[in-house]
Structures are given as structure tokens and as C-alpha cells.
Design a protein around this motif. Structure first.
Motif: not given
Length: 116
Positions: A38-55
Motif C-alpha cells: 500500500r501507499q499512503a498519501p505522501g508516503k512510500g510503498l509499504e508491504w502489507v501481507s504475503s501468501i505462498n502459492s498454495g495459500g
């Protein structure tokens, strides 16, 4: 051609919920780990969450742990982010991407605004 199309954003009050969706095409979705950033107004990209291929494996940023849930439906080539107990600081444009991607997202993202 890789295509990722996010949807589901909107305006929500603090404490509310939203479910984001990401439709993927142009690659073998079921073989690829995915993430939300995600990218908040005026800020850089922030990682939020990841999931592997199988879930079966998921990770979350501390800022969203316990409130957000990432999931996927490999039969439908869809990635999801269930967001509960939303806070004003969650306001941002949310993007889905391949987990290994290091480039800025090229998709349009979906805007989430948390405000009363």
C-alpha cells in the motif's frame, strides 16, 4: 501479458471492514506467491501481507496483524485482503503484486479511505 486488477476499495468509517480483491491473468497464478502493498498519501510503498502459492503460508506487517487476512482462490485466479477494524492510518492505495516483485506496481490499485 501480466495483468493485476484490484477492486473493493472505498470510504469506510474507523472500525469498519472492507474486502479487497485482485484479479490476476497472464501468468500461472497458482504457482506464484502474492502480496499486497500500500501507499499512503505522501508516503512510500509499504508491504502489507504475503501468501505462498498454495495459500497455506501467510505473513503480515505488524501494523495490520490480527486485523487483516490475506487469502487466495487459485481456481479463480483471485487474491483477497479482508480488512477489519480499519484505522485512519490504513488510508492508502492498495496494490497486489507477485511476492517476488521489486518494481513499483504498474496496476491502478484500489483506494481505501478510513475516515469519519
Amino acid at each position: 501479458e501480466v495483468q493485476l486488477v484490484e477492486s473493493g476499495g472505498g470510504l469506510v468509517q474507523p472500525g469498519g471492514s472492507l474486502r479487497l480483491s485482485c484479479a490476476a491473468s497472464g501468468f500461472t497464478f497458482s504457482s506464484i506467491g502474492m502480496k499486497w502493498v500500500r501507499q499512503a498519501p505522501g508516503k512510500g510503498l509499504e508491504w502489507v501481507s504475503s501468501i505462498n502459492s498454495g495459500g497455506s503460508g501467510t505473513r503480515y506487517a505488524d501494523s495490520v496483524k490480527g486485523r487483516f487476512t490475506i487469502s487466495r482462490d487459485n481456481a479463480k485466479n483471485m487474491l483477497y485482503l479482508q480488512m477489519n477494524s480499519l484505522k485512519p492510518e490504513d488510508t492508502a492505495v492498495y496494490y497486489c503484486a507477485k511476492a517476488v516483485s521489486v518494481s513499483p506496481p504498474s496496476s491502478q490499485g484500489t483506494r481505501v479511505t478510513v475516515s469519519s
